[in-house]
Design an enzyme around this catalytic site. Structure first.
Site, PDB file in Angstrom:
ATOM      1  N   GLY A 182      -1.293   7.214 -22.511  1.00  0.00           N
ATOM      2  CA  GLY A 182      -0.824   8.371 -21.740  1.00  0.00           C
ATOM      3  C   GLY A 182       0.635   8.179 -21.351  1.00  0.00           C
TER       4      GLY A 182
ATOM      5  CG  ASN B  12      -8.673  10.854 -28.931  1.00  0.00           C
ATOM      6  OD1 ASN B  12      -8.823  10.443 -27.773  1.00  0.00           O
ATOM      7  ND2 ASN B  12      -9.415  11.812 -29.444  1.00  0.00           N
TER       8      ASN B  12
ATOM      9  CG  ASN C 230      -1.127   6.418 -17.193  1.00  0.00           C
ATOM     10  OD1 ASN C 230      -1.105   6.621 -15.985  1.00  0.00           O
ATOM     11  ND2 ASN C 230      -0.605   7.300 -18.061  1.00  0.00           N
TER      12      ASN C 230
ATOM     13  CB  SER D  78      -7.692   8.764  -8.862  1.00  0.00           C
ATOM     14  OG  SER D  78      -7.542   9.807  -7.920  1.00  0.00           O
TER      15      SER D  78
ATOM     16  CE1 TYR E 134      -8.834  12.052 -12.781  1.00  0.00           C
ATOM     17  CE2 TYR E 134      -8.953  12.194 -10.394  1.00  0.00           C
ATOM     18  CZ  TYR E 134      -8.262  11.863 -11.546  1.00  0.00           C
ATOM     19  OH  TYR E 134      -6.989  11.331 -11.452  1.00  0.00           O
ATOM     20  CB  SER E 135     -15.179  11.419  -7.899  1.00  0.00           C
ATOM     21  OG  SER E 135     -14.276  12.241  -7.203  1.00  0.00           O
TER      22      SER E 135
ATOM     23  CE  LYS F 128      -8.505   8.627 -13.035  1.00  0.00           C
ATOM     24  NZ  LYS F 128      -7.615   7.849 -13.917  1.00  0.00           N
TER      25      LYS F 128
ATOM     26  CB  ILE G 104       1.446  11.244  -8.247  1.00  0.00           C
ATOM     27  CG1 ILE G 104       0.664  10.081  -7.602  1.00  0.00           C
ATOM     28  CG2 ILE G 104       2.815  10.779  -8.757  1.00  0.00           C
ATOM     29  CD1 ILE G 104       1.286   9.464  -6.362  1.00  0.00           C
TER      30      ILE G 104
HETATM   31  N1  LIG Z   1      -0.832  12.929 -10.687  1.00  0.00           N
HETATM   32  C1  LIG Z   1      -1.673  12.556  -9.748  1.00  0.00           C
HETATM   33  O1  LIG Z   1      -1.691  13.079  -8.629  1.00  0.00           O
HETATM   34  C2  LIG Z   1      -2.652  11.433 -10.005  1.00  0.00           C
HETATM   35  C3  LIG Z   1      -3.360  10.925  -8.917  1.00  0.00           C
HETATM   36  C4  LIG Z   1      -4.263   9.899  -9.120  1.00  0.00           C
HETATM   37  C5  LIG Z   1      -4.453   9.376 -10.385  1.00  0.00           C
HETATM   38  N2  LIG Z   1      -3.766   9.897 -11.434  1.00  0.00           N
HETATM   39  C6  LIG Z   1      -4.030   9.316 -12.756  1.00  0.00           C
HETATM   40  O2  LIG Z   1      -2.826   8.842 -13.309  1.00  0.00           O
HETATM   41  C7  LIG Z   1      -2.887   8.925 -14.733  1.00  0.00           C
HETATM   42  C8  LIG Z   1      -1.671   9.683 -15.244  1.00  0.00           C
HETATM   43  O3  LIG Z   1      -1.680  10.973 -14.684  1.00  0.00           O
HETATM   44  P1  LIG Z   1      -0.432  11.969 -14.711  1.00  0.00           P
HETATM   45  O4  LIG Z   1      -0.456  12.725 -13.465  1.00  0.00           O
HETATM   46  O5  LIG Z   1       0.791  11.238 -15.110  1.00  0.00           O
HETATM   47  O6  LIG Z   1      -0.913  12.961 -15.866  1.00  0.00           O
HETATM   48  P2  LIG Z   1      -0.172  13.579 -17.126  1.00  0.00           P
HETATM   49  O7  LIG Z   1      -1.026  14.708 -17.574  1.00  0.00           O
HETATM   50  O8  LIG Z   1       1.268  13.829 -16.843  1.00  0.00           O
HETATM   51  O9  LIG Z   1      -0.250  12.388 -18.198  1.00  0.00           O
HETATM   52  C9  LIG Z   1      -1.453  11.996 -18.802  1.00  0.00           C
HETATM   53  C10 LIG Z   1      -1.176  11.658 -20.255  1.00  0.00           C
HETATM   54  O10 LIG Z   1      -2.415  11.206 -20.848  1.00  0.00           O
HETATM   55  C11 LIG Z   1      -2.468  11.703 -22.165  1.00  0.00           C
HETATM   56  N3  LIG Z   1      -3.847  11.740 -22.654  1.00  0.00           N
HETATM   57  C12 LIG Z   1      -4.849  12.535 -22.218  1.00  0.00           C
HETATM   58  N4  LIG Z   1      -5.959  12.326 -22.956  1.00  0.00           N
HETATM   59  C13 LIG Z   1      -5.644  11.367 -23.867  1.00  0.00           C
HETATM   60  C14 LIG Z   1      -6.368  10.722 -24.907  1.00  0.00           C
HETATM   61  N5  LIG Z   1      -7.640  11.046 -25.189  1.00  0.00           N
HETATM   62  N6  LIG Z   1      -5.726   9.778 -25.644  1.00  0.00           N
HETATM   63  C15 LIG Z   1      -4.435   9.467 -25.399  1.00  0.00           C
HETATM   64  N7  LIG Z   1      -3.703  10.050 -24.432  1.00  0.00           N
HETATM   65  C16 LIG Z   1      -4.307  10.993 -23.685  1.00  0.00           C
HETATM   66  C17 LIG Z   1      -1.861  13.106 -22.057  1.00  0.00           C
HETATM   67  O11 LIG Z   1      -1.447  13.600 -23.319  1.00  0.00           O
HETATM   68  C18 LIG Z   1      -0.718  12.871 -21.092  1.00  0.00           C
HETATM   69  O12 LIG Z   1       0.482  12.562 -21.774  1.00  0.00           O
HETATM   70  C19 LIG Z   1      -4.212   9.592 -15.061  1.00  0.00           C
HETATM   71  O13 LIG Z   1      -5.181   8.588 -15.342  1.00  0.00           O
HETATM   72  C20 LIG Z   1      -4.560  10.312 -13.772  1.00  0.00           C
HETATM   73  O14 LIG Z   1      -5.941  10.505 -13.633  1.00  0.00           O
HETATM   74  C21 LIG Z   1      -2.863  10.914 -11.283  1.00  0.00           C
END
Ligand SMILES: NC(=O)c1ccc[n+]([C@@H]2O[C@H](COP(=O)([O-])OP(=O)(O)OC[C@H]3O[C@@H](n4cnc5c(N)ncnc54)[C@H](O)[C@@H]3O)[C@@H](O)[C@H]2O)c1
Length: 248
Positions: A14, A64, A91, A143, A155-156, A159, A188
């Site tokens: 990611g 993927n 991530n 998370s 999701y919960s 995580k 975030i």
């Molecule tokens: N943004 C928030 O508030 C927040 C809070 C808590 C946790 N998180 C966690 O942080 C991580 C990053 O989140 P973010 O906000 O940067 O999201 P984002 O959507 O900006 O980035 C996530 C990335 O994961 C990639 N992805 C999704 N499915 C995939 C797969 N099957 N194979 C490969 N890549 C894949 C997407 O293409 C994307 O580029 C996630 O695990 C999310 O659950 C985010």
């Protein structure tokens, strides 16, 4: 301060967007060779190009994380391109929020699979190389939602599961000096959040209820990931570090 990252290979799933992209840039700035792994190749290419423009080392991979063959092929290709992976950041993730009575099996499985199966497949692929090197770091992105949020049963669960996964691997691989930790962010500022229809409400509520009265930025989380992924965190394993502005 020496993070001990110079020349090490860091694989970030990611990595083409948001928190993963910021972590990729931070690791590269400390001298690591970064494999930017994403299902979205375009995003991964943009991030790796930005790193190279800043004189860093990075390569993009279209992968993927839920697909065993795709993950194994990527790890083999990274080995050929950059070397054996020393640091893995699991991530990749996304949300598909709804009341459980409206949630289809596909809605459930899609989230569980990216978070849990993805972390399982990527960790399984890199651990033998880390054991051989007698050094490794795995940082799993959980998370604050692991505590349970309405509308986020899938999701919960995923995580919370990743925290159990973290603890299990930390016990299994410690003898090889491989540490496994989790980072649990709060809200975030990434497109995953800003694209939500009720984003403004979320932001206002976070500003009102978070001890540090703002939503988090990607570098707040990337800093925690880099620390746990570095030599500085050699004696920390099985932990979950909350990056929530005190909301945990
Ligand atoms: N943004 C928030 O508030 C927040 C809070 C808590 C946790 N998180 C966690 O942080 C991580 C990053 O989140 P973010 O906000 O940067 O999201 P984002 O959507 O900006 O980035 C996530 C990335 O994961 C990639 N992805 C999704 N499915 C995939 C797969 N099957 N194979 C490969 N890549 C894949 C997407 O293409 C994307 O580029 C996630 O695990 C999310 O659950 C985010």
């Amino acid at each position: 301060m020496d993070f001990g990252l110079k020349g090490l290979v860091v694989m970030i799933t990611g990595g083409g967007s948001g928190i993963g992209a910021e972590a990729a840039k931070s690791f590269a700035a400390l001298g690591a060779k970064v494999a930017v792994v994403d299902k979205n190749l375009e995003g991964a290419l943009v991030v790796s190009a930005a790193i190279r423009e800043a004189q860093g080392i990075a390569t993009a991979y279209e992968t993927n994380v839920t697909d065993e063959a795709s993950v194994n092929a990527t790890v083999e290709q990274i080995q050929r391109d950059l070397g054996s992976v020393s640091v893995l950041v699991n991530n990749a993730g996304f949300t598909r929020d709804m009341k459980i009575t409206r949630m289809s099996v596909a809605d459930w499985e899609s989230v569980i699979d990216v978070v849990l199966k993805g972390a399982f497949l990527c960790s399984r692929a890199v651990l033998p190389g880390m054991a051989e090197a007698d050094y490794g770091r795995i940082v799993n992105i959980s998370s604050r939602a692991h505590l349970g949020n309405p509308g986020q049963a899938n999701y919960s669960s995923a995580k919370a599961g990743i925290i159990g996964f973290t603890r299990a691997l930390s016990l299994e691989w410690g003898k090889h000096h491989i540490t496994v930790n989790a980072v649990a962010p709060g809200i975030i500022n990434t497109s995953a959040v800003t694209n939500l229809p009720h984003y403004q409400k979320i932001r206002e509520s976070a500003e009102r209820t978070t001890p540090i009265p703002r939503i988090g930025e990607v570098d707040d989380v990337a800093n925690a990931i880099v620390f746990l992924g570095s030599r500085l965190a050699s004696y920390i394993t099985g932990e979950t570090l909350h990056v929530t502005g005190g909301r945990y």
